[in-house]
Design a protein around this motif. Sequence first.
Motif, mmCIF file in Angstrom:
data_model
loop_
_atom_site.group_PDB
_atom_site.id
_atom_site.type_symbol
_atom_site.label_atom_id
_atom_site.label_comp_id
_atom_site.label_asym_id
_atom_site.label_seq_id
_atom_site.Cartn_x
_atom_site.Cartn_y
_atom_site.Cartn_z
ATOM 1 N N THR A 1 0.812 -1.106 -0.029
ATOM 2 C CA THR A 1 -0.052 -0.109 0.112
ATOM 3 C C THR A 1 0.929 1.377 0.067
ATOM 4 O O THR A 1 2.157 1.199 0.412
ATOM 5 C CB THR A 1 -0.781 -0.010 1.188
ATOM 6 N N ILE A 2 0.326 2.468 -0.005
ATOM 7 C CA ILE A 2 1.110 3.665 -0.025
ATOM 8 C C ILE A 2 1.502 3.758 1.096
ATOM 9 O O ILE A 2 2.742 4.214 1.170
ATOM 10 C CB ILE A 2 -0.096 4.804 -0.599
ATOM 11 N N GLY A 3 0.564 3.964 2.213
ATOM 12 C CA GLY A 3 0.975 4.126 3.560
ATOM 13 C C GLY A 3 2.254 2.956 3.960
ATOM 14 O O GLY A 3 3.144 3.500 4.626
ATOM 15 N N TRP A 4 2.006 1.835 3.492
ATOM 16 C CA TRP A 4 3.083 0.757 3.985
ATOM 17 C C TRP A 4 4.651 1.022 3.418
ATOM 18 O O TRP A 4 5.441 1.140 4.146
ATOM 19 C CB TRP A 4 2.726 -0.396 3.722
ATOM 20 N N LEU A 5 4.404 1.466 2.160
ATOM 21 C CA LEU A 5 5.802 1.902 1.280
ATOM 22 C C LEU A 5 6.359 3.028 1.999
ATOM 23 O O LEU A 5 7.829 2.817 2.225
ATOM 24 C CB LEU A 5 5.304 2.210 -0.188
ATOM 25 N N VAL A 6 5.720 3.953 2.510
ATOM 26 C CA VAL A 6 6.151 5.261 3.088
ATOM 27 C C VAL A 6 6.617 4.868 4.468
ATOM 28 O O VAL A 6 7.796 5.145 4.845
ATOM 29 C CB VAL A 6 5.452 6.277 2.886
ATOM 30 N N TRP A 7 5.929 4.255 5.397
ATOM 31 C CA TRP A 7 6.119 3.870 6.511
ATOM 32 C C TRP A 7 7.495 2.730 6.502
ATOM 33 O O TRP A 7 8.203 3.249 7.283
ATOM 34 C CB TRP A 7 5.050 3.002 7.224
ATOM 35 N N HIS A 8 7.438 1.860 5.588
ATOM 36 C CA HIS A 8 8.663 1.072 5.649
ATOM 37 C C HIS A 8 9.966 1.785 5.276
ATOM 38 O O HIS A 8 10.858 1.577 5.637
ATOM 39 C CB HIS A 8 8.189 0.020 4.382
ATOM 40 N N LEU A 9 9.986 2.734 4.213
ATOM 41 C CA LEU A 9 11.159 3.475 3.844
ATOM 42 C C LEU A 9 11.498 4.289 5.059
ATOM 43 O O LEU A 9 12.934 4.418 5.183
ATOM 44 C CB LEU A 9 10.782 4.148 2.553
ATOM 45 N N THR A 10 10.675 4.711 5.757
ATOM 46 C CA THR A 10 10.953 5.648 6.979
ATOM 47 C C THR A 10 11.492 4.819 8.084
ATOM 48 O O THR A 10 12.540 4.858 8.625
ATOM 49 C CB THR A 10 9.848 6.453 7.419
ATOM 50 N N ARG A 11 10.982 3.551 8.142
ATOM 51 C CA ARG A 11 11.496 2.792 9.152
ATOM 52 C C ARG A 11 12.783 2.222 8.837
ATOM 53 O O ARG A 11 13.803 2.114 9.773
ATOM 54 C CB ARG A 11 10.645 1.393 9.548
ATOM 55 N N ILE A 12 13.043 1.899 7.717
ATOM 56 C CA ILE A 12 14.521 1.658 7.410
ATOM 57 C C ILE A 12 15.614 2.318 7.541
ATOM 58 O O ILE A 12 16.702 2.548 8.170
ATOM 59 C CB ILE A 12 14.570 1.104 5.744
ATOM 60 N N GLN A 13 15.214 3.889 7.019
ATOM 61 C CA GLN A 13 16.038 5.020 7.220
ATOM 62 C C GLN A 13 16.368 4.941 8.760
ATOM 63 O O GLN A 13 17.534 5.332 9.193
ATOM 64 C CB GLN A 13 15.463 6.103 6.739
ATOM 65 N N ASP A 14 15.391 5.007 9.441
ATOM 66 C CA ASP A 14 15.381 5.290 11.054
ATOM 67 C C ASP A 14 16.183 4.040 11.647
ATOM 68 O O ASP A 14 17.066 4.603 12.194
ATOM 69 C CB ASP A 14 14.132 5.194 11.534
ATOM 70 N N ASP A 15 16.020 2.968 11.398
ATOM 71 C CA ASP A 15 16.781 1.859 11.939
ATOM 72 C C ASP A 15 18.161 1.815 11.678
ATOM 73 O O ASP A 15 19.057 1.851 12.248
ATOM 74 C CB ASP A 15 16.044 0.424 11.431
ATOM 75 N N HIS A 16 18.252 1.853 10.169
ATOM 76 C CA HIS A 16 19.739 1.883 9.622
ATOM 77 C C HIS A 16 20.672 2.969 9.870
ATOM 78 O O HIS A 16 21.946 2.819 10.523
ATOM 79 C CB HIS A 16 19.801 1.851 8.296
ATOM 80 N N LEU A 17 20.097 4.144 9.894
ATOM 81 C CA LEU A 17 20.944 5.144 10.422
ATOM 82 C C LEU A 17 21.299 5.579 11.851
ATOM 83 O O LEU A 17 22.281 5.965 12.407
ATOM 84 C CB LEU A 17 20.514 6.787 9.720
#
Length: 170
Positions: free
Chosen positions: A40-56
């Motif tokens: 979904t649109i929401g999942w895609l943006v939530w996921h990309l933000t979570r990955i950035q948050d987690d990895h950085l």
Amino acid sequence: MTVAQLLIDGFDRIRQIVVRTLTDLSPEQLAYAPAAGANTIGWLVWHLTRIQDDHLAEVAGTEQVWTAGGWFERFGLPLTPADTGFGHRSEQVGAVRVPSAQLLIDYHQAVFEQSRQYLAGLTESDLARVVDESWDPPVTLAVRLVSVLSDDLQHAGQAGYLTGVMRLTS
């Protein structure tokens, strides 16, 4: 342009796509997927933000914005605090029902701000630091940052495309 400025510019471009994509979307629109079981649109943006948050946060040695800023509680998703969406099956994607576009924009903005603070202090010599020895060859900071940028740009583009398709077909 310094390495820090280049990286900040890259992550800021993702932020701009996220804001442009999500502005004025309803919770129902955030849950739009082109077919049953698709992202979904929401999942895609939530996921990309979570990955950035987690990895950085990991490479910076800081706590994730998701937990430190109370975002996990505000989203109220049926997931663990450590979940980033990596490897989600269609049922898990469907469970990520984002309460509002503004909440997701605000979380992404908070992650961008923490990312910018970290990136601003980087120098070219920092990029060779090994951040993950579980791979062969070991992953350097440069490789990790480019990986996050690449993944985030792809997902932001996918979310933008889905938003356009949704608007054309509704």
